[in-house]
Enzyme design. Sequence first.
Site, PDB file in Angstrom:
ATOM      1  N   PHE A  50       0.851  -1.185   0.000  1.00 23.89           N
ATOM      2  CA  PHE A  50       0.000   0.000   0.000  1.00 23.89           C
ATOM      3  C   PHE A  50       0.882   1.227   0.000  1.00 23.89           C
ATOM      4  O   PHE A  50       2.042   1.167   0.407  1.00 23.89           O
ATOM      5  CB  PHE A  50      -0.902  -0.004   1.239  1.00 23.89           C
ATOM      6  CG  PHE A  50      -2.371   0.087   0.922  1.00 23.89           C
ATOM      7  CD1 PHE A  50      -2.980  -0.863   0.122  1.00 23.89           C
ATOM      8  CD2 PHE A  50      -3.158   1.106   1.449  1.00 23.89           C
ATOM      9  CE1 PHE A  50      -4.343  -0.799  -0.151  1.00 23.89           C
ATOM     10  CE2 PHE A  50      -4.521   1.179   1.175  1.00 23.89           C
ATOM     11  CZ  PHE A  50      -5.117   0.231   0.380  1.00 23.89           C
ATOM     12  N   GLN A 104      -7.702  14.954   4.144  1.00 22.54           N
ATOM     13  CA  GLN A 104      -7.133  14.109   3.092  1.00 22.54           C
ATOM     14  C   GLN A 104      -8.088  13.955   1.919  1.00 22.54           C
ATOM     15  O   GLN A 104      -9.237  13.571   2.091  1.00 22.54           O
ATOM     16  CB  GLN A 104      -6.825  12.720   3.656  1.00 22.54           C
ATOM     17  CG  GLN A 104      -6.260  11.771   2.611  1.00 22.54           C
ATOM     18  CD  GLN A 104      -5.725  10.493   3.244  1.00 22.54           C
ATOM     19  OE1 GLN A 104      -6.466   9.596   3.610  1.00 22.54           O
ATOM     20  NE2 GLN A 104      -4.418  10.416   3.407  1.00 22.54           N
ATOM     21  N   HIS A 147      -8.543  11.681  -1.078  1.00 24.21           N
ATOM     22  CA  HIS A 147      -8.077  10.398  -1.619  1.00 24.21           C
ATOM     23  C   HIS A 147      -7.883  10.581  -3.114  1.00 24.21           C
ATOM     24  O   HIS A 147      -8.731  11.167  -3.785  1.00 24.21           O
ATOM     25  CB  HIS A 147      -9.138   9.320  -1.332  1.00 24.21           C
ATOM     26  CG  HIS A 147      -8.660   7.918  -1.556  1.00 24.21           C
ATOM     27  ND1 HIS A 147      -8.356   7.426  -2.797  1.00 24.21           N
ATOM     28  CD2 HIS A 147      -8.423   6.916  -0.681  1.00 24.21           C
ATOM     29  CE1 HIS A 147      -7.959   6.165  -2.669  1.00 24.21           C
ATOM     30  NE2 HIS A 147      -7.989   5.834  -1.394  1.00 24.21           N
ATOM     31  N   LEU A 196     -15.476   5.943  -3.617  1.00 21.35           N
ATOM     32  CA  LEU A 196     -14.090   5.516  -3.484  1.00 21.35           C
ATOM     33  C   LEU A 196     -13.690   4.390  -4.432  1.00 21.35           C
ATOM     34  O   LEU A 196     -14.423   3.433  -4.631  1.00 21.35           O
ATOM     35  CB  LEU A 196     -13.834   5.056  -2.045  1.00 21.35           C
ATOM     36  CG  LEU A 196     -12.355   4.876  -1.701  1.00 21.35           C
ATOM     37  CD1 LEU A 196     -11.625   6.202  -1.738  1.00 21.35           C
ATOM     38  CD2 LEU A 196     -12.204   4.228  -0.332  1.00 21.35           C
ATOM     39  N   GLU A 222      -7.404   2.055  -2.839  1.00 17.09           N
ATOM     40  CA  GLU A 222      -5.969   2.119  -3.104  1.00 17.09           C
ATOM     41  C   GLU A 222      -5.408   0.733  -3.421  1.00 17.09           C
ATOM     42  O   GLU A 222      -4.333   0.584  -3.994  1.00 17.09           O
ATOM     43  CB  GLU A 222      -5.265   2.715  -1.880  1.00 17.09           C
ATOM     44  CG  GLU A 222      -3.799   3.008  -2.095  1.00 17.09           C
ATOM     45  CD  GLU A 222      -3.208   3.863  -0.976  1.00 17.09           C
ATOM     46  OE1 GLU A 222      -3.925   4.703  -0.414  1.00 17.09           O
ATOM     47  OE2 GLU A 222      -2.020   3.673  -0.682  1.00 17.09           O
ATOM     48  N   ARG A 255      -0.789   9.453  -0.316  1.00 24.26           N
ATOM     49  CA  ARG A 255      -2.041   9.939  -0.904  1.00 24.26           C
ATOM     50  C   ARG A 255      -1.998  11.425  -1.242  1.00 24.26           C
ATOM     51  O   ARG A 255      -2.548  11.847  -2.257  1.00 24.26           O
ATOM     52  CB  ARG A 255      -3.197   9.660   0.048  1.00 24.26           C
ATOM     53  CG  ARG A 255      -3.523   8.195   0.114  1.00 24.26           C
ATOM     54  CD  ARG A 255      -4.649   7.901   1.069  1.00 24.26           C
ATOM     55  NE  ARG A 255      -5.012   6.496   0.969  1.00 24.26           N
ATOM     56  CZ  ARG A 255      -5.906   5.904   1.749  1.00 24.26           C
ATOM     57  NH1 ARG A 255      -6.516   6.585   2.701  1.00 24.26           N
ATOM     58  NH2 ARG A 255      -6.199   4.631   1.595  1.00 24.26           N
ATOM     59  N   HIS A 259     -11.893  12.503   1.730  1.00 23.32           N
ATOM     60  CA  HIS A 259     -11.927  11.147   2.257  1.00 23.32           C
ATOM     61  C   HIS A 259     -11.769  11.053   3.765  1.00 23.32           C
ATOM     62  O   HIS A 259     -12.367  10.195   4.404  1.00 23.32           O
ATOM     63  CB  HIS A 259     -10.792  10.374   1.576  1.00 23.32           C
ATOM     64  CG  HIS A 259     -10.752   8.918   1.895  1.00 23.32           C
ATOM     65  ND1 HIS A 259     -11.842   8.095   1.715  1.00 23.32           N
ATOM     66  CD2 HIS A 259      -9.764   8.120   2.382  1.00 23.32           C
ATOM     67  CE1 HIS A 259     -11.518   6.854   2.070  1.00 23.32           C
ATOM     68  NE2 HIS A 259     -10.275   6.846   2.493  1.00 23.32           N
ATOM     69  N   ARG A 307      -2.405  10.798   6.329  1.00 21.07           N
ATOM     70  CA  ARG A 307      -2.541   9.419   6.788  1.00 21.07           C
ATOM     71  C   ARG A 307      -2.157   8.440   5.680  1.00 21.07           C
ATOM     72  O   ARG A 307      -2.515   8.643   4.523  1.00 21.07           O
ATOM     73  CB  ARG A 307      -4.000   9.156   7.192  1.00 21.07           C
ATOM     74  CG  ARG A 307      -4.258   7.721   7.588  1.00 21.07           C
ATOM     75  CD  ARG A 307      -5.649   7.515   8.121  1.00 21.07           C
ATOM     76  NE  ARG A 307      -6.698   7.605   7.123  1.00 21.07           N
ATOM     77  CZ  ARG A 307      -7.042   6.631   6.280  1.00 21.07           C
ATOM     78  NH1 ARG A 307      -6.394   5.480   6.289  1.00 21.07           N
ATOM     79  NH2 ARG A 307      -8.022   6.813   5.412  1.00 21.07           N
TER      80      ARG A 307
END
Lengths: 571, 244
Positions: free
Chosen positions: A122, A235, A237, A251, A254, A285, A350, A385
Amino acid sequence: MTTSYETREHDVLIIGAGGAGLRAAIEALAKGASVGVVCKSLLGKAHTVMAEGGIAAAMANVDAADGWQPHFRDTMRGGKFLNNWRMAQLHAQEAPDRVRELEQWGALFDRTDKGAILQRAFGGHTYKRLCHVGDRTGLEMIRTLQDRGVQLGFDVYMECTVTRLLTDGGRLAGAFGYWRENGRFIVFKAKSVVIATGGIGKAWPVTSNSWEYTGDGMTLAYQAGAELMDMEFVQFHPTGMVWPPGVQGLLVTEAVRGEGGILRNKLGERFMEKYDPQRMELSTRDVVARSIYTEVKEGRGTEHGGAYLDISHKPAEYVKKKLPSMYHQFKELADVDITKGPMEVGPTCHYVMGGIRVEAETAQSTLPGLFAAGEAAAGLHGSNRLGGNSLSDLLVFGRRAGLGAAEHAKRVSYTGVSEAQIAEAEKELLAPFSNPNSESPYAVHRDLQKVMQSLVGIFRTEEDLKKAFAELEQLKTRAAQASVEGSRLFNPGWHLASELKSMLTVSEAVALSALARTESRGAHSRIDYPNYDPVWEKKHNIIVREGVEMKRRESAVEEMPDELKQLAMAD
Amino acid sequence: MSDATLRVFRGVGTVGGQTVDYTVPVAPGMVVLDALHYIQGHLAPDLAVRWNCKAGKCGSCSAEVNGRPRLTCKTRMDDLPKDQPITVMPMKSFPRIKDLVTDVSWNYQVNKKIPAFHPHQNTDWKISQIDVDRVQEFRKCIECFLCQDVCHVIREHDAKAKFGGPRFFVRVAGLELHPLDAGNRVGLLKEELGIGLCNITKCCTEVCPEEIHITDNAIIPLKERVVDQFYDPLTMLFRKIRGQ
């Protein structure tokens, strides 16, 4: 004078039934506390069900070199060192145990060849670290926690909204709320309260968040006198759906990039080569979101204003197996077969890194007896994050908040709830029924979203932020005049009128903090201050209420011990 | 952009109520839930609708669209006939609260009866992917309760007092087939969850938005377990001798 209300009593009252709230409830129950869980939706529908990619925990099942130290380092670097170091350390150290616990309660993760929990790559994580169940990890997690809680025996107040915390002097006394179904009032007497209400995304129109994400918990804490921190860090995304319009913002996990998905612009260029040649699509991100935004702004976007995300070079069966809900989502909602062609994606609001300021070990806020965990709390993620660190956050700090709340409840006794406060809360809640019919809460919400999207979005400037303040002031006046039709029975217009106040409070906190931070760091990008500022690396923005005024203060970032500093800086 | 007519049920409580027609502009890719939101935002702010994720992952927005139980967030307007109004009714098998919102609390009561996961002692927690695959189908369930809504044991016969319904057969299957579970819920299936009442018409399987093979993979194997445990002639004889 107050009208009639029912009263319930709990050692620990938990507001929110997502991963953090449920994990807190389980822990408080295990410590012998009587626990009540209040949630705006039905049990099991909280936003955690939407989490897709996985839980970050350095179990080293796939990459043997992983451990808490690399996870700690990745988290601190991802957050650009604005993180609370102790939270980042506890999180990295405890996450593997929290995952094992879930498994012992019945969660079933995907496996390695040797039968251990499988982990995937990730963004921003050095090693393969995300424990997952295809792309529906959040559902597995919430169902497991929900069943565990039911088994241990908590009282759940479903479709119930808390609109005010009750205090007695400087002490927490309980909470006031209403049943969504019939509009009747309910008063909770509690020794400790845990806020686990998630984020604030509904203040933006293009968002991956559900209707529940209106910043209620942060507003409750702020109104009761607790401090908020780091609210400028919102954030976006990088990959939300951009087409068709009805699904804009939805969404795209990821995990698509984790499984090898490639980003291209309309010219076919793999543009991440320009922005982060080392990590490419698996950059953090903040970087990927800004890169896509920049490509679109400079005219290299796709037909509907996004970028292409392509996983079709992988075998179709593999894609369907590892990304089943993405496959169905695009097939059913956008007529796109992701095993054959690319998806169109763009940034979507997000997550908020900021929130209620808490103490690392106990998750207690600056108001004694008030705790917070998960997205509603600040600190762990700093200015940005990493994907997968949210689900682990919910487990690690949900547990700690439950523990802290149960222990606090043992030390104190119930205190009286103030009839005056209850009467005031009732009056505020019922005001939209007596306002002269002038303003639709839906219209105010739409206009708030426009302001936040255009003036407090991915890229910010002083001019825009100042404009946003003026707009927010007007919106506050309009929200106070919002009126509703119909009765108190399951009336969404009335519910929204109340939630508007929360959204306006957190929006103001975001704008105020964003204006002050004259640098770009993590998710906060100022066009007029595009670089890091070493002075701001040492400072948090703190938001507090003084009377009816929102005030901003600064607070020093806590220094890391030397050995952790070396660890965080080491290559 | 063309317009569509939505014929939406409005009413409070379990009796009465009527449908009301609303005209909604249709955008590309629009789903029925978008249309309901448009109605809330512009025409009827007090229209009661449950929803959360709007992505088919939470199972909140269940309703009956043109007579078929569906998630409104996954029902595209352009898949429905354009020359007639789109009817949107609440789930019929549950008591109505208001408009499209029904009282689904019975489901939560059934769930409480099911004993939780109970692992084998001394397991090393090593599980093969094949064993995981077998169970994950059941764990995909998003609790939209559409299977409960369409099941005739609940819908026509209202046998809620003695029946668990497809959703909870799926849940039991997820536990019983968990590779490390040591519990036994077969007695519960036979008695309190009344699995014998199901006569496998597969209506539940047809409406499942997660495409879980409820009848074939959950209910039939569980019925077999009930037969094995309670009706196998040898076992019955053995029991008689032992006086159990």
